[in-house]
Design a protein around this motif. Structure first.
Motif, short mmCIF file in Angstrom:
data_model
loop_
_atom_site.label_atom_id
_atom_site.label_comp_id
_atom_site.label_asym_id
_atom_site.label_seq_id
_atom_site.Cartn_x
_atom_site.Cartn_y
_atom_site.Cartn_z
N CYS A 84 34.84 36.12 26.37
CA CYS A 84 33.67 36.08 25.46
C CYS A 84 32.43 36.65 26.14
N PHE A 85 32.53 36.93 27.43
CA PHE A 85 31.37 37.35 28.21
C PHE A 85 31.72 38.61 28.99
N ALA A 86 30.71 39.41 29.29
CA ALA A 86 30.92 40.57 30.16
C ALA A 86 29.81 40.60 31.20
N VAL A 87 30.18 41.00 32.41
CA VAL A 87 29.18 41.18 33.46
C VAL A 87 28.86 42.66 33.51
N GLU A 88 27.58 43.02 33.37
CA GLU A 88 27.23 44.44 33.40
C GLU A 88 26.09 44.70 34.38
N GLU A 89 26.04 45.91 34.86
CA GLU A 89 24.93 46.31 35.72
C GLU A 89 23.82 46.87 34.85
N PHE A 90 22.60 46.75 35.31
CA PHE A 90 21.48 47.34 34.57
C PHE A 90 20.38 47.73 35.54
N GLU A 91 19.57 48.66 35.08
CA GLU A 91 18.39 49.05 35.86
C GLU A 91 17.17 48.44 35.20
N PRO A 92 16.49 47.54 35.87
CA PRO A 92 15.33 46.92 35.24
C PRO A 92 14.23 47.95 34.96
N ALA A 93 13.56 47.76 33.82
CA ALA A 93 12.46 48.66 33.46
C ALA A 93 11.29 48.41 34.41
N ALA A 94 10.40 49.41 34.51
CA ALA A 94 9.21 49.24 35.35
C ALA A 94 8.38 48.07 34.81
N LEU A 95 7.77 47.36 35.73
CA LEU A 95 6.97 46.19 35.33
C LEU A 95 5.74 46.62 34.53
N GLU A 96 5.44 45.87 33.49
CA GLU A 96 4.22 46.15 32.70
C GLU A 96 3.17 45.11 33.06
N PRO A 97 1.89 45.42 32.77
CA PRO A 97 0.85 44.42 33.06
C PRO A 97 1.19 43.09 32.39
N GLY A 98 0.99 42.00 33.15
CA GLY A 98 1.28 40.66 32.62
C GLY A 98 2.69 40.18 32.93
N GLN A 99 3.54 41.09 33.46
CA GLN A 99 4.93 40.69 33.70
C GLN A 99 5.19 40.38 35.19
N GLU B 263 8.16 40.72 42.33
CA GLU B 263 7.10 41.66 41.95
C GLU B 263 6.24 40.94 40.93
N SER B 264 4.95 41.25 40.95
CA SER B 264 4.09 40.57 39.97
C SER B 264 2.94 41.46 39.51
N MET B 265 2.74 41.46 38.18
CA MET B 265 1.54 42.06 37.61
C MET B 265 0.88 41.03 36.70
N ALA B 266 1.11 39.73 37.04
CA ALA B 266 0.55 38.64 36.24
C ALA B 266 -0.32 37.77 37.14
N ASP B 267 -1.55 37.53 36.71
CA ASP B 267 -2.46 36.71 37.51
C ASP B 267 -1.88 35.31 37.72
N GLY B 268 -2.01 34.81 38.93
CA GLY B 268 -1.59 33.43 39.20
C GLY B 268 -0.12 33.28 39.53
N TRP B 269 0.64 34.38 39.48
CA TRP B 269 2.09 34.30 39.77
C TRP B 269 2.35 35.24 40.94
N GLU B 270 2.20 34.71 42.16
CA GLU B 270 2.25 35.60 43.31
C GLU B 270 3.69 35.81 43.81
N VAL B 271 3.87 36.97 44.40
CA VAL B 271 5.18 37.29 44.99
C VAL B 271 5.53 36.23 46.03
N GLY B 272 6.76 35.77 46.00
CA GLY B 272 7.21 34.76 46.96
C GLY B 272 7.25 33.36 46.35
N ALA B 273 6.57 33.16 45.20
CA ALA B 273 6.57 31.82 44.59
C ALA B 273 7.94 31.52 43.98
N ALA B 274 8.35 30.27 44.09
CA ALA B 274 9.61 29.83 43.49
C ALA B 274 9.32 29.33 42.07
#
Ligand SMILES: NC(=O)c1ccc[n+]([C@@H]2O[C@H](COP(=O)([O-])OP(=O)(O)OC[C@H]3O[C@@H](n4cnc5c(N)ncnc54)[C@H](OP(=O)(O)O)[C@@H]3O)[C@@H](O)[C@H]2O)c1
Length: 338
Positions: A22-37, A80-91
Motif C-alpha cells: 500500500c506504500f512506496a518509498v521514493e526519492e525526491f529532490e526538495p524544492a528551494a526554500l522559500e521565505p518563511g519556510q 535550513e531556515s528562512m523563517a524568523d525564530g526557527w534557527e538551524v540546529g533547533a530540534a
C-alpha cells in the motif's frame, strides 16, 4: 550536487490489513526554500494505530490521498531556515510526514510544529512519552477521563503498546491496582516484570473472561480501552457497580471501519450504573502542557519506564503498520529515518 530525500507515499488503499504494497518509498529532490519556510532533517517517524484510520478515503479523522506522503508525526533538526525564530540546529517535532527531509512553513497550522528539548535524551522521546498521540494521550485519558481512584481494580487493553504502557503506569502511580491485557506470554511478563503492573492477561492464550473474574472478583472499577471488539465486551461483562469505561481507541476495528462491531455487552452499563466515555487528547488543549511537564519530570527522574520498538531505515515504514496490527511492537513503535 543536489540533495535528495526519501519519502513514503500512499499508493493503494488497503482492504483489511495495511500491507507493505500500500506504500512506496521514493526519492525526491526538495524544492528551494522559500521565505518563511524551514527544512527539517527528520530523525524518527511515529507509527500510530490511528494512521490506519486515515487510509480509508472518507469519514474518520484526516484522510491521506493516494500519492500523498503518509501523514505521521516526526521529530528532527532544522537544517535550513528562512523563517524568523526557527534557527538551524533547533530540534522540532510536528506532523512532518514520513520523509527524510520536510520543507514546511512553521506558522502553517497543519504541521503543529513545536520546539523540543533535545537535552532530555533521544529525540524519539518527543514521539513516545512526550508525544501528543502517545504519552500525552495516556496522561489526559487517565487524569481527565478515567480518573482511577486508589484501590480501584483498573484494566488497560493493548497494555504493552505505546499508549497502554504509559496509561497503566500512570494509573498505578495514582494508586490503582492495574491489570494489563496484551497478546502473548512475553508481553504479559513484560507488563508485570518491567512495567510493575499487578497482573496481566494474555488475551491470545488465556480465557479472558475467566481471568477477569479471577483477578477482579468484585468487578472492574475502571477500564482504559485501546482495543474494542471482543476485549471490550469481556470487560463490560465484568464491570463493578459505578465503573468507568474510557474509550481511547479500538485498534481491533480499524482494518474494517465499514463494519465496526459495537459492544454487545453495553447493557451492563445500565445494570451496573456505569459510564462509558470516549475522548481525543486534542479536545483538552489546556492539559497538553501540564501533561508534558509531568511526563518529562518522570522521564528525567527515571520513574517512567520508556519502551521503544525501533525499525531501522525509512524502507521499513511500509511494513510498520502491519507489524503493529500483528502485535509486533512492545512500547512505542518508531521508524528511524536518518
Ligand atoms: N483518543 C486519543 O486521543 C488517541 C490518541 C492516540 C492513540 N489513540 C489510540 O490508542 C490506541 C493505541 O495506539 P498506539 O498507537 O499506542 O498503538 P500500540 O498500542 O502501540 O499498538 C497497537 C497494539 O494493539 C494490539 N492489537 C492489535 N490488534 C489487536 C486486536 N485485534 N485485538 C487486541 N489487540 C490488538 C497489539 O498488541 P497485542 O500484541 O497486545 O495484541 C498492538 O501492539 C489505539 O486505539 C489508538 O487509536 C487514541
Amino acid at each position: 550536487m543536489a540533495v535528495t530525500g526519501k519519502r513514503v507515499v500512499f499508493v493503494k488503499r488497503p482492504v483489511g490489513s495495511a500491507t507493505p504494497d500500500c506504500f512506496a518509498v521514493e526519492e525526491f529532490e526538495p524544492a528551494a526554500l522559500e521565505p518563511g519556510q524551514i527544512r527539517v532533517a527528520v530523525a524518527f517517524s511515529s507509527v500510530d494505530a490511528g494512521i490506519r484510520t486515515m487510509l480509508r478515503g472518507e469519514g474518520f479523522h484526516r484522510q491521506v490521498a493516494l500519492g500523498d506522503v503518509i501523514h505521521a508525526g516526526g521529530v528532527g533538526t532544522i537544517t535550513e531556515s528562512m523563517a524568523d525564530g526557527w534557527e538551524v540546529g533547533a530540534a522540532v517535532s510536528g506532523r512532518l510526514g514520513v520523509q527524510t527531509l520536510a520543507t514546511i512553513d512553521p506558522s502553517a497550522p497543519g504541521f503543529g510544529l513545536e520546539r523540543v528539548d533535545a537535552s532530555l535524551g533521544s529525540l524519539s522521546l518527543h514521539l513516545g512519552p512526550l508525544g501528543g498521540s502517545t504519552g500525552v494521550t495516556a496522561w489526559i485519558g487517565i487524569r481527565e477521563v478515567a480518573k482511577p481512584k486508589p484501590g480501584d481494580d483498573f484494566v488497560v487493553s493493548a497494555a504493552a503498546g505505546a499508549v497502554g504502557s504509559i496509561a497503566g503506569q500512570i494509573a498505578k502511580r495514582d494508586g490503582a491496582r492495574v491489570i494489563g491485557i496484551a497478546g502473548g506470554p512475553d508481553k504479559a511478563a513484560y507488563l508485570v516484570d518491567t512495567l510493575g503492573f499487578d497482573a496481566a492477561i494474555d488475551y491470545k492464550h488465556d480465557d479472558l473472561s475467566a481471568r477477569l473474574r479471577e483477578l477482579c472478583p468484585d468487578g472492574v472499577n475502571g477500564f482504559y480501552d485501546n482495543v474494542g471488539g471482543p476485549v471490550l465486551d469481556a470487560v463490560l461483562d465484568q464491570l463493578a457497580m459505578r465503573a468507568r469505561v474510557t474509550i481511547c481507541g479500538a485498534v481491533s476495528q480499524y482494518d474494517d471501519m465499514d463494519n465496526v462491531a459495537g459492544p454487545s455487552m453495553y447493557l451492563r452499563l445500565a445494570e451496573r450504573q456505569s459510564v462509558m466515555e470516549g475522548f481525543a487528547y486534542f479536545h483538552f488543549p489546556d492539559r497538553i502542557e501540564p501533561a508534558r511537564t509531568e511526563l518529562a519530570s518522570w522521564v528525567r527522574d527515571g520513574s517512567l519506564v520508556v519502551s521503544e520498538h525501533v525499525l531501522d531505515g525509512i524502507e521499513r515504514y511500509p511494513e510498520a503498520l502491519q507489524f503493529m496490527f500483528d502485535g509486533g511492537n512492545t512500547g512505542k513503535l518508531l521508524v528511524k529515518l536518518d
